[in-house]
Design a protein around this motif. Structure first.
Motif, short mmCIF file in Angstrom:
data_model
loop_
_atom_site.label_atom_id
_atom_site.label_comp_id
_atom_site.label_asym_id
_atom_site.label_seq_id
_atom_site.Cartn_x
_atom_site.Cartn_y
_atom_site.Cartn_z
N PRO A 92 25.97 73.71 24.96
CA PRO A 92 26.87 73.16 25.98
C PRO A 92 26.34 73.25 27.40
O PRO A 92 26.76 72.47 28.27
N HIS A 93 25.40 74.17 27.66
CA HIS A 93 24.90 74.33 29.03
C HIS A 93 23.74 73.39 29.35
O HIS A 93 23.23 73.40 30.48
N LEU A 94 23.32 72.57 28.36
CA LEU A 94 22.21 71.65 28.58
C LEU A 94 22.68 70.21 28.38
O LEU A 94 23.55 69.94 27.55
N SER A 95 22.08 69.28 29.12
CA SER A 95 22.42 67.87 29.01
C SER A 95 21.38 67.15 28.16
O SER A 95 20.20 67.05 28.54
N TYR A 96 21.81 66.65 27.01
CA TYR A 96 20.88 65.89 26.17
C TYR A 96 20.49 64.57 26.84
O TYR A 96 19.39 64.06 26.63
N LYS A 97 21.38 64.02 27.66
CA LYS A 97 21.08 62.75 28.33
C LYS A 97 19.93 62.90 29.31
O LYS A 97 19.05 62.04 29.39
N VAL A 98 19.92 64.00 30.06
CA VAL A 98 18.82 64.25 30.99
C VAL A 98 17.51 64.41 30.23
O VAL A 98 16.48 63.83 30.60
N PHE A 99 17.55 65.19 29.16
CA PHE A 99 16.35 65.42 28.36
C PHE A 99 15.82 64.10 27.79
O PHE A 99 14.62 63.81 27.86
N GLU A 100 16.70 63.28 27.24
CA GLU A 100 16.28 62.02 26.64
C GLU A 100 15.74 61.04 27.68
O GLU A 100 14.78 60.30 27.42
N ASN A 101 16.32 61.04 28.87
CA ASN A 101 15.81 60.19 29.94
C ASN A 101 14.40 60.60 30.35
O ASN A 101 13.52 59.76 30.59
N LYS A 102 14.17 61.91 30.45
CA LYS A 102 12.84 62.41 30.78
C LYS A 102 11.85 62.08 29.67
O LYS A 102 10.69 61.76 29.92
N LEU A 103 12.31 62.16 28.42
CA LEU A 103 11.44 61.87 27.29
C LEU A 103 11.03 60.40 27.28
O LEU A 103 9.91 60.05 26.91
N HIS A 104 11.93 59.53 27.69
CA HIS A 104 11.59 58.11 27.85
C HIS A 104 10.37 57.96 28.76
O HIS A 104 9.46 57.17 28.47
#
Length: 231
Positions: A123-135
């Protein structure tokens, strides 16, 4: 290290024996996770004396052909063991090796489980931020993925499934049997990318290993990140 669940400890012992029977020796360390939607199995120190000779003589292609042939003979038994002892059936089994670290990763989607990023992320991490960076990382070696889904497996592994990701050059590499060159290029570019460091910054964890598997027929790939232990 997190304490293993009883069923995971039991299956670990069975699978280590499978490797000993087929490879002549088993890994010195195995970490298994059975939490949906993925099964993961990280192995350390699996290099046999024969493989060590091939590695020292830079016969990497021959080494991988031998290892992959042996593993393909284990996979049906692995599936049977998971079904018998854990009631788990895998839709697919992928694997990749890090010969420099003498390690490997085996993973597969559990049948009937849906892949949704939001359900597995802390809950303390954003999967959306991670996936955007992975893009941003992926676009340096392949085309920008049409879709990325990321899931945690346990506390140390993130599996990223990339849809619509293979460039025409990447497809040619796979058609000609150069998957290892494509994998090495992906890992090298990702490791040198400033965006790769932002993945670690977002997670507040370092990425110790990356494993890769490409699927030309479905135009998709998996990136599996092994993180350091959480403090």
């Amino acid at each position: 290290m997190l304490k293993e669940k009883p069923i995971e400890k039991h299956i670990t012992g069975i699978l280590v024996k499978r490797f000993k029977d087929h490879f002549g020796k088993g890994p010195t360390s195995v970490d298994i996770n059975l939490d949906p939607p993925y099964f993961t199995m990280h192995l350390r120190d699996l290099l046999t004396p024969t493989e060590e000779v091939l590695l020292n003589n830079e016969k990497i292609t021959l080494l991988l052909e031998l290892r992959n042939c042996l593993l393909e003979s284990i996979i049906p038994k692995l599936n049977n063991d998971l079904w018998r002892y854990a009631g788990i059936e895998l839709e697919e089994v992928c694997y990749d090796w890090n010969l420099g670290n003498q390690s490997g990763m085996i993973w597969g989607k559990i049948k009937g489980e849906e892949i949704h990023s939001v359900f597995t992320w802390p809950p303390h991490l954003s999967y959306k931020v991670f996936e955007n960076k992975l893009h941003e990382v992926i676009r340096f070696t392949q085309k920008t993925p049409a879709y990325i889904t990321t899931c945690w497996s346990g506390n140390q592994i993130i599996i990223a499934r990339l849809q619509g990701v293979l460039s025409e050059t990447g497809k040619e590499f796979l058609i000609k049997g150069h998957e290892n060159k494509l994998k090495d290029a992906t890992q090298k570019m990702a490791g040198n990318s400033i965006h790769y460091k932002t993945l670690e910054f977002h997670l507040n964890r370092s990425i110790e290993e990356t494993f890769v598997k490409w699927d030309i027929q479905n135009d998709q790939g998996d990136l599996v990140f092994l993180l350091n232990q959480a403090k």
